[in-house]
Design a protein around this motif. Sequence first.
Motif, PDB file in Angstrom:
ATOM      1  N   LYS A 162     -26.813 -15.427   5.705  1.00  0.00           N
ATOM      2  CA  LYS A 162     -27.832 -16.452   5.897  1.00  0.00           C
ATOM      3  C   LYS A 162     -27.428 -17.516   6.916  1.00  0.00           C
ATOM      4  O   LYS A 162     -28.208 -17.860   7.802  1.00  0.00           O
ATOM      5  CB  LYS A 162     -28.133 -17.147   4.558  1.00  0.00           C
ATOM      6  CG  LYS A 162     -28.513 -16.207   3.430  1.00  0.00           C
ATOM      7  CD  LYS A 162     -29.822 -15.486   3.701  1.00  0.00           C
ATOM      8  CE  LYS A 162     -30.205 -14.607   2.514  1.00  0.00           C
ATOM      9  NZ  LYS A 162     -31.479 -13.891   2.761  1.00  0.00           N
ATOM     10  N   ILE A 163     -26.221 -18.067   6.795  1.00  0.00           N
ATOM     11  CA  ILE A 163     -25.805 -19.164   7.661  1.00  0.00           C
ATOM     12  C   ILE A 163     -24.411 -18.903   8.199  1.00  0.00           C
ATOM     13  O   ILE A 163     -23.465 -18.707   7.428  1.00  0.00           O
ATOM     14  CB  ILE A 163     -25.789 -20.513   6.905  1.00  0.00           C
ATOM     15  CG1 ILE A 163     -27.151 -20.797   6.261  1.00  0.00           C
ATOM     16  CG2 ILE A 163     -25.428 -21.647   7.855  1.00  0.00           C
ATOM     17  CD1 ILE A 163     -27.146 -22.023   5.381  1.00  0.00           C
ATOM     18  N   GLN A 164     -24.293 -18.895   9.516  1.00  0.00           N
ATOM     19  CA  GLN A 164     -22.999 -18.771  10.185  1.00  0.00           C
ATOM     20  C   GLN A 164     -22.949 -19.747  11.350  1.00  0.00           C
ATOM     21  O   GLN A 164     -23.979 -20.232  11.819  1.00  0.00           O
ATOM     22  CB  GLN A 164     -22.796 -17.353  10.728  1.00  0.00           C
ATOM     23  CG  GLN A 164     -22.619 -16.289   9.663  1.00  0.00           C
ATOM     24  CD  GLN A 164     -22.516 -14.918  10.311  1.00  0.00           C
ATOM     25  OE1 GLN A 164     -23.432 -14.123  10.237  1.00  0.00           O
ATOM     26  NE2 GLN A 164     -21.392 -14.665  10.964  1.00  0.00           N
ATOM     27  N   ILE A 165     -21.760 -20.051  11.811  1.00  0.00           N
ATOM     28  CA  ILE A 165     -21.578 -20.795  13.058  1.00  0.00           C
ATOM     29  C   ILE A 165     -20.682 -19.948  13.945  1.00  0.00           C
ATOM     30  O   ILE A 165     -19.603 -19.519  13.521  1.00  0.00           O
ATOM     31  CB  ILE A 165     -20.972 -22.188  12.819  1.00  0.00           C
ATOM     32  CG1 ILE A 165     -22.009 -23.103  12.161  1.00  0.00           C
ATOM     33  CG2 ILE A 165     -20.502 -22.799  14.131  1.00  0.00           C
ATOM     34  CD1 ILE A 165     -21.538 -24.524  11.963  1.00  0.00           C
ATOM     35  N   LYS A 171     -19.882 -22.357  23.885  1.00  0.00           N
ATOM     36  CA  LYS A 171     -20.943 -23.095  23.205  1.00  0.00           C
ATOM     37  C   LYS A 171     -20.963 -22.728  21.722  1.00  0.00           C
ATOM     38  O   LYS A 171     -20.579 -21.627  21.336  1.00  0.00           O
ATOM     39  CB  LYS A 171     -22.306 -22.797  23.836  1.00  0.00           C
ATOM     40  CG  LYS A 171     -22.412 -23.252  25.287  1.00  0.00           C
ATOM     41  CD  LYS A 171     -23.781 -22.944  25.857  1.00  0.00           C
ATOM     42  CE  LYS A 171     -23.878 -23.406  27.310  1.00  0.00           C
ATOM     43  NZ  LYS A 171     -25.220 -23.119  27.882  1.00  0.00           N
ATOM     44  N   LEU A 172     -21.421 -23.673  20.921  1.00  0.00           N
ATOM     45  CA  LEU A 172     -21.463 -23.481  19.475  1.00  0.00           C
ATOM     46  C   LEU A 172     -22.893 -23.175  19.054  1.00  0.00           C
ATOM     47  O   LEU A 172     -23.850 -23.812  19.514  1.00  0.00           O
ATOM     48  CB  LEU A 172     -20.962 -24.747  18.771  1.00  0.00           C
ATOM     49  CG  LEU A 172     -20.350 -24.575  17.371  1.00  0.00           C
ATOM     50  CD1 LEU A 172     -19.099 -23.700  17.443  1.00  0.00           C
ATOM     51  CD2 LEU A 172     -20.014 -25.928  16.773  1.00  0.00           C
ATOM     52  N   TYR A 173     -23.042 -22.199  18.164  1.00  0.00           N
ATOM     53  CA  TYR A 173     -24.366 -21.793  17.712  1.00  0.00           C
ATOM     54  C   TYR A 173     -24.440 -21.760  16.187  1.00  0.00           C
ATOM     55  O   TYR A 173     -23.541 -21.247  15.516  1.00  0.00           O
ATOM     56  CB  TYR A 173     -24.730 -20.398  18.250  1.00  0.00           C
ATOM     57  CG  TYR A 173     -24.951 -20.345  19.738  1.00  0.00           C
ATOM     58  CD1 TYR A 173     -26.213 -20.547  20.284  1.00  0.00           C
ATOM     59  CD2 TYR A 173     -23.887 -20.100  20.599  1.00  0.00           C
ATOM     60  CE1 TYR A 173     -26.412 -20.501  21.663  1.00  0.00           C
ATOM     61  CE2 TYR A 173     -24.073 -20.058  21.973  1.00  0.00           C
ATOM     62  CZ  TYR A 173     -25.339 -20.254  22.494  1.00  0.00           C
ATOM     63  OH  TYR A 173     -25.527 -20.209  23.847  1.00  0.00           O
ATOM     64  N   LEU A 174     -25.523 -22.311  15.671  1.00  0.00           N
ATOM     65  CA  LEU A 174     -25.860 -22.160  14.260  1.00  0.00           C
ATOM     66  C   LEU A 174     -26.688 -20.887  14.146  1.00  0.00           C
ATOM     67  O   LEU A 174     -27.756 -20.774  14.741  1.00  0.00           O
ATOM     68  CB  LEU A 174     -26.662 -23.375  13.783  1.00  0.00           C
ATOM     69  CG  LEU A 174     -27.151 -23.384  12.337  1.00  0.00           C
ATOM     70  CD1 LEU A 174     -25.984 -23.370  11.360  1.00  0.00           C
ATOM     71  CD2 LEU A 174     -28.033 -24.601  12.081  1.00  0.00           C
ATOM     72  N   VAL A 175     -26.165 -19.913  13.408  1.00  0.00           N
ATOM     73  CA  VAL A 175     -26.796 -18.590  13.332  1.00  0.00           C
ATOM     74  C   VAL A 175     -27.389 -18.414  11.946  1.00  0.00           C
ATOM     75  O   VAL A 175     -26.718 -18.589  10.934  1.00  0.00           O
ATOM     76  CB  VAL A 175     -25.764 -17.476  13.614  1.00  0.00           C
ATOM     77  CG1 VAL A 175     -26.458 -16.125  13.652  1.00  0.00           C
ATOM     78  CG2 VAL A 175     -25.047 -17.746  14.929  1.00  0.00           C
ATOM     79  N   ARG A 176     -28.667 -18.036  11.920  1.00  0.00           N
ATOM     80  CA  ARG A 176     -29.362 -17.936  10.637  1.00  0.00           C
ATOM     81  C   ARG A 176     -30.066 -16.593  10.493  1.00  0.00           C
ATOM     82  O   ARG A 176     -30.397 -15.933  11.457  1.00  0.00           O
ATOM     83  CB  ARG A 176     -30.397 -19.065  10.526  1.00  0.00           C
ATOM     84  CG  ARG A 176     -29.786 -20.456  10.568  1.00  0.00           C
ATOM     85  CD  ARG A 176     -30.824 -21.540  10.697  1.00  0.00           C
ATOM     86  NE  ARG A 176     -31.810 -21.494   9.631  1.00  0.00           N
ATOM     87  CZ  ARG A 176     -32.872 -22.306   9.557  1.00  0.00           C
ATOM     88  NH1 ARG A 176     -33.061 -23.201  10.495  1.00  0.00           N
ATOM     89  NH2 ARG A 176     -33.721 -22.219   8.566  1.00  0.00           N
ATOM     90  N   HIS A 182     -30.497 -17.937  16.696  1.00  0.00           N
ATOM     91  CA  HIS A 182     -29.337 -18.658  17.227  1.00  0.00           C
ATOM     92  C   HIS A 182     -29.792 -20.025  17.734  1.00  0.00           C
ATOM     93  O   HIS A 182     -30.664 -20.118  18.605  1.00  0.00           O
ATOM     94  CB  HIS A 182     -28.693 -17.869  18.384  1.00  0.00           C
ATOM     95  CG  HIS A 182     -27.943 -16.664  17.932  1.00  0.00           C
ATOM     96  ND1 HIS A 182     -28.570 -15.568  17.380  1.00  0.00           N
ATOM     97  CD2 HIS A 182     -26.605 -16.383  17.940  1.00  0.00           C
ATOM     98  CE1 HIS A 182     -27.658 -14.643  17.074  1.00  0.00           C
ATOM     99  NE2 HIS A 182     -26.468 -15.122  17.398  1.00  0.00           N
ATOM    100  N   ILE A 183     -29.216 -21.080  17.183  1.00  0.00           N
ATOM    101  CA  ILE A 183     -29.577 -22.443  17.553  1.00  0.00           C
ATOM    102  C   ILE A 183     -28.351 -23.115  18.158  1.00  0.00           C
ATOM    103  O   ILE A 183     -27.329 -23.281  17.490  1.00  0.00           O
ATOM    104  CB  ILE A 183     -30.057 -23.242  16.326  1.00  0.00           C
ATOM    105  CG1 ILE A 183     -31.261 -22.542  15.673  1.00  0.00           C
ATOM    106  CG2 ILE A 183     -30.404 -24.676  16.727  1.00  0.00           C
ATOM    107  CD1 ILE A 183     -31.632 -23.105  14.318  1.00  0.00           C
TER     108      ILE A 183
END
Length: 227
Positions: A162-165, A171-176, A182-183
């Motif tokens: 569900k939630i990864q970084i 660059k850093l991404y919030l992965v859902r 990818h945010i």
Amino acid sequence: MIRILRKGNILFEACRGCANIEFNVEISMSTRFSVASVAKQFTAFAVMLLYDRKLLRLDEPACHYLPSHLRLPADITVHHLLSHTSGLHNNYNFKDDFYVGEDRKPCIMILSNTESLDQYRLGNDLAAILHGRQPSPSRREREISLTSAQLQRYTGTYLPGKIQIEQKNGKLYLVRINQNIHIELYCVGKHRFKRYYEEQQGVHTLLSEDDQEPSVWGYTRVHTDTI
């Protein structure tokens, strides 16, 4: 969620449903909720306890029981407040909540529940335009440059599936949602990140001073990525 206590001892507790339908996170007894208007029913219950004990009357002016600085009209009764029939407007700062000008004429807006917009700022700005006022300028936080090693400190799995970084190309991404969203995140302070291309009210504080592991939305990292 329900918990029944007697003299500090738990007699019964149970919880059902999801805390987050999108992530399919089930409610537990440690789940935190935004209280918001849920508090109204407890306030009403407390008022009725006072009524049962003959400490107040529902048909009396509410100003008899509330602080004088609220300046409630004398024709508004306790019952009016309990039943939401007083005609009172919100009691906080109107100029910050879709109201413009001394006459407090409302600009009523219904906006979709989206994380991509700061809905209150948008509402205030549209209200300003409708009332001939200058909307507030958009402001972007100053980005702080971090090395690849510094970014790696936050990568990993926070909620499996569900939630990864992740870090990609510096660059850093919030992965859902199973790698589907990818945010991009950018640093705005010590352990503090915001999302690119999204108008957010808040900042993600990924690591608090007292914590050993970073966390996102209350989920502590359970697996660390390696370079």
